[in-house]
Write a protein that holds these residues in place. Structure first.
Motif, PDB file in Angstrom:
ATOM      1  N   ARG A   1      29.759  -7.652 -50.382  1.00  0.00           N
ATOM      2  CA  ARG A   1      30.771  -6.777 -50.960  1.00  0.00           C
ATOM      3  C   ARG A   1      31.553  -6.098 -49.838  1.00  0.00           C
ATOM      4  O   ARG A   1      31.018  -5.894 -48.747  1.00  0.00           O
ATOM      5  CB  ARG A   1      30.111  -5.688 -51.819  1.00  0.00           C
ATOM      6  N   PRO A   2      32.789  -5.722 -50.102  1.00  0.00           N
ATOM      7  CA  PRO A   2      33.494  -4.906 -49.100  1.00  0.00           C
ATOM      8  C   PRO A   2      32.807  -3.552 -48.973  1.00  0.00           C
ATOM      9  O   PRO A   2      32.268  -3.028 -49.956  1.00  0.00           O
ATOM     10  CB  PRO A   2      34.900  -4.749 -49.691  1.00  0.00           C
ATOM     11  N   PRO A   3      32.794  -2.959 -47.800  1.00  0.00           N
ATOM     12  CA  PRO A   3      32.238  -1.611 -47.672  1.00  0.00           C
ATOM     13  C   PRO A   3      33.087  -0.617 -48.455  1.00  0.00           C
ATOM     14  O   PRO A   3      34.282  -0.840 -48.669  1.00  0.00           O
ATOM     15  CB  PRO A   3      32.296  -1.342 -46.165  1.00  0.00           C
ATOM     16  N   SER A   4      32.477   0.461 -48.883  1.00  0.00           N
ATOM     17  CA  SER A   4      33.212   1.464 -49.659  1.00  0.00           C
ATOM     18  C   SER A   4      34.109   2.317 -48.778  1.00  0.00           C
ATOM     19  O   SER A   4      35.001   3.013 -49.271  1.00  0.00           O
ATOM     20  CB  SER A   4      32.239   2.350 -50.434  1.00  0.00           C
ATOM     21  N   ALA A   5      33.882   2.294 -47.481  1.00  0.00           N
ATOM     22  CA  ALA A   5      34.736   2.963 -46.496  1.00  0.00           C
ATOM     23  C   ALA A   5      34.648   2.166 -45.203  1.00  0.00           C
ATOM     24  O   ALA A   5      33.707   1.400 -45.001  1.00  0.00           O
ATOM     25  CB  ALA A   5      34.294   4.406 -46.270  1.00  0.00           C
ATOM     26  N   GLN A   6      35.619   2.324 -44.357  1.00  0.00           N
ATOM     27  CA  GLN A   6      35.632   1.581 -43.107  1.00  0.00           C
ATOM     28  C   GLN A   6      34.506   2.053 -42.193  1.00  0.00           C
ATOM     29  O   GLN A   6      34.431   3.242 -41.865  1.00  0.00           O
ATOM     30  CB  GLN A   6      36.975   1.757 -42.395  1.00  0.00           C
ATOM     31  N   PRO A   7      33.604   1.156 -41.764  1.00  0.00           N
ATOM     32  CA  PRO A   7      32.549   1.558 -40.838  1.00  0.00           C
ATOM     33  C   PRO A   7      33.141   2.086 -39.525  1.00  0.00           C
ATOM     34  O   PRO A   7      34.164   1.606 -39.045  1.00  0.00           O
ATOM     35  CB  PRO A   7      31.757   0.268 -40.613  1.00  0.00           C
ATOM     36  N   THR A   8      32.479   3.077 -38.954  1.00  0.00           N
ATOM     37  CA  THR A   8      32.911   3.662 -37.690  1.00  0.00           C
ATOM     38  C   THR A   8      32.487   2.764 -36.524  1.00  0.00           C
ATOM     39  O   THR A   8      31.348   2.302 -36.479  1.00  0.00           O
ATOM     40  CB  THR A   8      32.297   5.057 -37.501  1.00  0.00           C
ATOM     41  N   VAL A   9      33.403   2.518 -35.610  1.00  0.00           N
ATOM     42  CA  VAL A   9      33.123   1.725 -34.418  1.00  0.00           C
ATOM     43  C   VAL A   9      33.295   2.619 -33.193  1.00  0.00           C
ATOM     44  O   VAL A   9      34.319   3.287 -33.041  1.00  0.00           O
ATOM     45  CB  VAL A   9      34.056   0.498 -34.321  1.00  0.00           C
ATOM     46  N   LEU A  10      32.276   2.644 -32.339  1.00  0.00           N
ATOM     47  CA  LEU A  10      32.319   3.439 -31.116  1.00  0.00           C
ATOM     48  C   LEU A  10      32.457   2.534 -29.904  1.00  0.00           C
ATOM     49  O   LEU A  10      31.816   1.480 -29.838  1.00  0.00           O
ATOM     50  CB  LEU A  10      31.045   4.273 -30.981  1.00  0.00           C
ATOM     51  N   THR A  11      33.252   2.945 -28.948  1.00  0.00           N
ATOM     52  CA  THR A  11      33.429   2.151 -27.721  1.00  0.00           C
ATOM     53  C   THR A  11      32.337   2.518 -26.723  1.00  0.00           C
ATOM     54  O   THR A  11      32.592   3.117 -25.669  1.00  0.00           O
ATOM     55  CB  THR A  11      34.820   2.383 -27.118  1.00  0.00           C
ATOM     56  N   GLN A  12      31.124   2.172 -27.083  1.00  0.00           N
ATOM     57  CA  GLN A  12      29.964   2.360 -26.213  1.00  0.00           C
ATOM     58  C   GLN A  12      28.960   1.270 -26.545  1.00  0.00           C
ATOM     59  O   GLN A  12      28.984   0.693 -27.638  1.00  0.00           O
ATOM     60  CB  GLN A  12      29.322   3.732 -26.448  1.00  0.00           C
ATOM     61  N   ARG A  13      28.101   1.007 -25.590  1.00  0.00           N
ATOM     62  CA  ARG A  13      27.058   0.004 -25.817  1.00  0.00           C
ATOM     63  C   ARG A  13      25.802   0.661 -26.361  1.00  0.00           C
ATOM     64  O   ARG A  13      25.418   1.739 -25.885  1.00  0.00           O
ATOM     65  CB  ARG A  13      26.712  -0.704 -24.501  1.00  0.00           C
ATOM     66  N   PRO A  14      25.145   0.033 -27.337  1.00  0.00           N
ATOM     67  CA  PRO A  14      23.832   0.528 -27.739  1.00  0.00           C
ATOM     68  C   PRO A  14      22.846   0.318 -26.600  1.00  0.00           C
ATOM     69  O   PRO A  14      23.036  -0.558 -25.755  1.00  0.00           O
ATOM     70  CB  PRO A  14      23.480  -0.327 -28.955  1.00  0.00           C
ATOM     71  N   VAL A  15      21.787   1.108 -26.580  1.00  0.00           N
ATOM     72  CA  VAL A  15      20.852   1.069 -25.449  1.00  0.00           C
ATOM     73  C   VAL A  15      19.496   0.478 -25.819  1.00  0.00           C
ATOM     74  O   VAL A  15      18.636   0.320 -24.950  1.00  0.00           O
ATOM     75  CB  VAL A  15      20.660   2.475 -24.856  1.00  0.00           C
ATOM     76  N   ARG A  16      19.289   0.154 -27.099  1.00  0.00           N
ATOM     77  CA  ARG A  16      18.006  -0.437 -27.508  1.00  0.00           C
ATOM     78  C   ARG A  16      18.180  -1.227 -28.790  1.00  0.00           C
ATOM     79  O   ARG A  16      19.228  -1.191 -29.432  1.00  0.00           O
ATOM     80  CB  ARG A  16      16.937   0.635 -27.658  1.00  0.00           C
ATOM     81  N   ILE A  17      17.108  -1.927 -29.159  1.00  0.00           N
ATOM     82  CA  ILE A  17      17.020  -2.655 -30.427  1.00  0.00           C
ATOM     83  C   ILE A  17      15.876  -2.054 -31.216  1.00  0.00           C
ATOM     84  O   ILE A  17      14.792  -1.835 -30.675  1.00  0.00           O
ATOM     85  CB  ILE A  17      16.761  -4.156 -30.186  1.00  0.00           C
ATOM     86  N   LEU A  18      16.104  -1.795 -32.502  1.00  0.00           N
ATOM     87  CA  LEU A  18      15.046  -1.303 -33.377  1.00  0.00           C
ATOM     88  C   LEU A  18      14.676  -2.384 -34.386  1.00  0.00           C
ATOM     89  O   LEU A  18      15.542  -2.925 -35.075  1.00  0.00           O
ATOM     90  CB  LEU A  18      15.473  -0.040 -34.134  1.00  0.00           C
ATOM     91  N   ILE A  19      13.386  -2.669 -34.476  1.00  0.00           N
ATOM     92  CA  ILE A  19      12.857  -3.696 -35.363  1.00  0.00           C
ATOM     93  C   ILE A  19      12.382  -3.040 -36.658  1.00  0.00           C
ATOM     94  O   ILE A  19      11.600  -2.091 -36.648  1.00  0.00           O
ATOM     95  CB  ILE A  19      11.686  -4.448 -34.701  1.00  0.00           C
ATOM     96  N   HIS A  20      12.839  -3.576 -37.783  1.00  0.00           N
ATOM     97  CA  HIS A  20      12.470  -3.104 -39.111  1.00  0.00           C
ATOM     98  C   HIS A  20      11.864  -4.242 -39.928  1.00  0.00           C
ATOM     99  O   HIS A  20      12.040  -5.420 -39.587  1.00  0.00           O
ATOM    100  CB  HIS A  20      13.707  -2.608 -39.873  1.00  0.00           C
ATOM    101  N   HIS A  21      11.181  -3.886 -41.020  1.00  0.00           N
ATOM    102  CA  HIS A  21      10.880  -4.878 -42.049  1.00  0.00           C
ATOM    103  C   HIS A  21      11.376  -4.335 -43.379  1.00  0.00           C
ATOM    104  O   HIS A  21      11.517  -3.123 -43.569  1.00  0.00           O
ATOM    105  CB  HIS A  21       9.385  -5.250 -42.095  1.00  0.00           C
ATOM    106  N   THR A  22      11.676  -5.246 -44.305  1.00  0.00           N
ATOM    107  CA  THR A  22      12.241  -4.828 -45.587  1.00  0.00           C
ATOM    108  C   THR A  22      11.185  -4.301 -46.545  1.00  0.00           C
ATOM    109  O   THR A  22      11.524  -3.697 -47.558  1.00  0.00           O
ATOM    110  CB  THR A  22      12.981  -5.993 -46.261  1.00  0.00           C
TER     111      THR A  22
END
Length: 206
Positions: free
Chosen positions: A38-59
């Motif tokens: 689906r289209p997002p209900s609002a435009q997602p925010t984009v930041l001009t920076q690099r993320p510094v880690r990865i987070l692992i999730h399970h559903t």
């Protein structure tokens, strides 16, 4: 697992293509359009920076035996519906989703383009305090008492390798959701495998 084998994949519409440093294409990541998001209900925010880690999730959902692409796409739509209609978020909370069949998919709109660029991040909703600092990847299933299947594991390693390369994230900066939040996520068994995940990613990166 050797880097060439790990990163081998099919390139097509909506898939990641190899950067000049890659001898082979990376494992494909399906964009939101591929799984009919689906289209997002609002435009997602984009930041001009690099993320510094990865987070692992399970559903924390059923450990289904259906490892088809059709199921992976349906599950991604289910997650998005839950996050938008129940949680009230603008889109899927996580940046990316990994199915039990090893299908990697973009979660929040814009995350795939940001990953390709390697110099920006879409603000997610997967972990308070980490939504612009960490790339969140949801792994389909419940890993409290069982380990993830091989197909999911291999695609997770491949995803982490590429993400670490694109954002210059050290493999030591791969963490579980519970490291930053009072939660059982990503499950005891998957969490216990994170040292191995860091080692395998580091080995592929050389």
């Amino acid at each position: 697992m050797r880097r060439r084998t790990l990163l081998a994949g099919v390139v097509g519409a909506g898939f990641l293509t190899a950067t000049p440093a890659h001898a082979t294409p990376v494992l494909p990541i399906r964009g939101c359009a591929d799984w009919s998001a689906r289209p997002p209900s609002a435009q997602p925010t984009v930041l001009t920076q690099r993320p510094v880690r990865i987070l692992i999730h399970h559903t924390a959902t059923e450990n289904t035996s259906d490892v088809s692409q059709a199921h992976a796409y349906a599950h991604a739509r289910w997650i998005q519906d839950l996050h938008m209609d129940t949680n009230g978020w603008i889109d899927s909370g996580q940046h990316f989703t990994n199915s039990r069949g090893g299908f990697l998919m973009e979660g929040r709109h814009g995350s795939l383009a940001a990953l390709r660029a390697g110099d920006r991040v879409v603000v997610g909703a997967h972990c308070p305090g980490q939504n612009s600092e960490a790339i969140g990847i949801e792994n389909e299933g419940n890993y409290m008492s069982v380990e993830p299947p091989v197909l999911l594991w291999d695609s997770l390693v491949s995803f982490c390798v590429y993400t670490c390369e694109q954002y210059a994230i050290p493999p030591s900066e791969i963490f579980g959701h519970r490291d930053y939040r009072d939660t059982l996520c990503p499950g005891d068994k998957l969490y216990a495998l994170l040292p191995r995940l860091r080692q395998e990613v580091a080995r592929v990166l050389g």
